[in-house]
Design an enzyme around this catalytic site. Structure first.
Site, short mmCIF file in Angstrom:
data_model
loop_
_atom_site.label_atom_id
_atom_site.label_comp_id
_atom_site.label_asym_id
_atom_site.label_seq_id
_atom_site.Cartn_x
_atom_site.Cartn_y
_atom_site.Cartn_z
N LYS A 184 0.83 -1.22 0.00
CA LYS A 184 0.00 0.00 0.00
C LYS A 184 0.86 1.27 0.00
O LYS A 184 2.08 1.18 -0.03
CB LYS A 184 -0.96 -0.03 1.20
CG LYS A 184 -1.80 -1.31 1.29
CD LYS A 184 -2.79 -1.46 0.15
CE LYS A 184 -3.30 -2.89 -0.01
NZ LYS A 184 -4.28 -3.34 0.94
C1 LIG Z 1 -5.30 -4.46 1.24
C2 LIG Z 1 -6.74 -4.28 1.25
C3 LIG Z 1 -7.54 -4.58 2.38
C4 LIG Z 1 -7.04 -5.36 3.55
O1 LIG Z 1 -5.94 -4.86 4.18
P1 LIG Z 1 -4.93 -5.82 4.98
O2 LIG Z 1 -4.09 -4.83 5.74
O3 LIG Z 1 -4.16 -6.60 3.98
O4 LIG Z 1 -5.73 -6.68 5.90
C5 LIG Z 1 -8.88 -4.23 2.34
N1 LIG Z 1 -9.43 -3.64 1.27
C6 LIG Z 1 -8.71 -3.37 0.17
C7 LIG Z 1 -9.37 -2.70 -0.98
C8 LIG Z 1 -7.35 -3.69 0.12
O5 LIG Z 1 -6.65 -3.44 -0.99
#
Ligand SMILES: *Cc1c(COP(=O)(O)O)cnc(C)c1O
EC number: 2.6.1.92
Length: 376
Positions: A184
């Site tokens: 991210k």
């Molecule tokens: C990455 C992601 C999540 C979940 O996040 P994690 O930290 O991996 O649990 C939820 N929604 C979207 C759209 C994502 O890309």
């Protein structure tokens, strides 16, 4: 050249130093860095309250428990990571999958149709897909006109803005969530956050994060009281220190992401076969760079392209396999929704590498390889 994945964290010496500092301090968890990180997120996105949690999925879980009642019907998108709709099911509520638009975001006009036809639908979960923010005036309209609750999944969109409204500011929503997974826009290793302007929701989140337990100054020093079934979804001070250091550099990271997006846009401008899913948008956080490939015009299947690029050291990705078509969801009776845009989108899209440290040489290599294999 190292293998080029579709996304990668940027961790530098100042990040490492800030983590080491916490490791040598009194608090590894539930200390000052957590509060500092939460405050920094509030300031950055422009929101009243933030609760840092152990990952984005935990953020969605707690947000869903705070927002939903059992059996609530929730409009959501098939074009997201599994956790978005899974969290609706964690709260014993019912996701309804709505088709998307060409840019990968949920189709809010279709959402309105659902709301008109079924007045028992009371909630919308919107994902700012790839970092491209959903039109805020449309969220405002639906919220006002149909009196619905809205969650914004900002896992892709930390730093995105739409008409100066930052993703996660909850200007037209009740609650937003973020993820700080390494792919991210900033990372804490694993990590997540929930933002809201509601004091009531904020208090509920704080106490669900910590076992549903209350411990306050009116109690005797050894006392604690459990009032609800909560969890341990805390984020450590070690991780928050990393997050604080990363957040300081977010705008720099975003600038790099946008420059790469512009470079790709330019490279595919005159290309018949490869098209970005939306024209360059300054407000997008460009977590992903997604193109459509017209596979009908080339002698290569998507599968072959993935393998050929992989052999060349480039990791493509696919965002996303429609959630409603997953075996778990099919077993619940999903999968037959009429979603023609999503179906075609899924056949055509690939995500190209985009991350702050992707240099020009490697950007050019990605472009050349992709165009080469597609004869574009
Ligand atoms: C990455 C992601 C999540 C979940 O996040 P994690 O930290 O991996 O649990 C939820 N929604 C979207 C759209 C994502 O890309």
């Amino acid at each position: 050249m190292d293998f080029i994945n579709y996304g990668k964290q940027t961790v530098q010496k100042d990040d490492i130093d800030s983590v080491v500092e916490v490791l040598q301090s009194d608090f590894l968890t539930t200390g000052p860095k957590v509060v500092e990180f939460e405050k920094a997120i509030c300031d950055y996105v422009g929101v009243s309250y933030c609760v840092a949690v152990s990952n984005g999925t935990a953020a969605l879980h707690l947000a869903s428990l705070a927002l939903l009642k059992e059996k609530d019907k929730v409009l959501t998108t098939p074009n997201s990571f599994l956790a978005t709709s899974n969290s609706i099911i964690y709260a014993n509520a019912k996701p309804i999958f709505v088709d998307i638009k060409e840019d990968g975001n949920i189709d809010l006009e279709l959402c309105e149709k659902f709301l008109k036809e079924d007045s028992s639908i009371e909630v919308l979960y919107a994902v700012h897909f790839s970092g491209n923010p959903i039109e805020q005036e449309k969220l405002a309209y639906l919220k006002e006109r149909y009196n619905i609750k809205i969650l914004e999944d900002c896992a892709h969109s930390l730093g995105a803005s739409y008409n100066d409204i930052k993703a996660g500011s909850c200007k037209n929503s009740d609650i937003s969530i973020f993820s700080f997974h390494p792919v991210k826009n900033i990372t804490t290793g694993e990590g997540g956050a929930i933002t809201t302007n509601s004091k009531e929701i904020y208090k509920k989140l704080l106490f669900l994060r910590n076992h549903g337990m209350i411990k306050d100054s009116s109690m005797k020093p050894w006392e604690y009281e459990m009032r609800d079934l909560g969890f341990n979804y805390r984020l450590t001070d070690i991780q928050c220190a990393l997050g604080l250091s990363q957040l300081k550099k977010l705008d720099k990271f975003l600038k790099k992401r946008k420059a790469i997006a512009q470079k790709y846009d330019e490279a595919f401008k005159t290309c018949e076969i490869i098209k970005p899913i939306y024209p360059f948008f300054e407000g997008s956080a460009y977590h992903l760079y997604v193109v459509r490939v017209d596979f009908k015009k080339v002698n290569l299947s998507k599968e072959e392209l993935f393998y050929k690029m992989r052999e060349s050291g480039i990791g493509l990705q696919l965002h996303y396999i429609p959630i409603n078509k997953q075996p778990f969801y099919k077993n619940l009776g999903y999968g037959k929704e009429i979603t023609p845009i999503m179906d075609r989108y899924y056949e055509e899209v690939i995500s190209l590498p985009i991350f702050p440290s992707l240099d020009e040489e490697r950007q050019n290599y990605v472009i050349k390889s992709l165009k080469g294999f597609l004869n574009a």
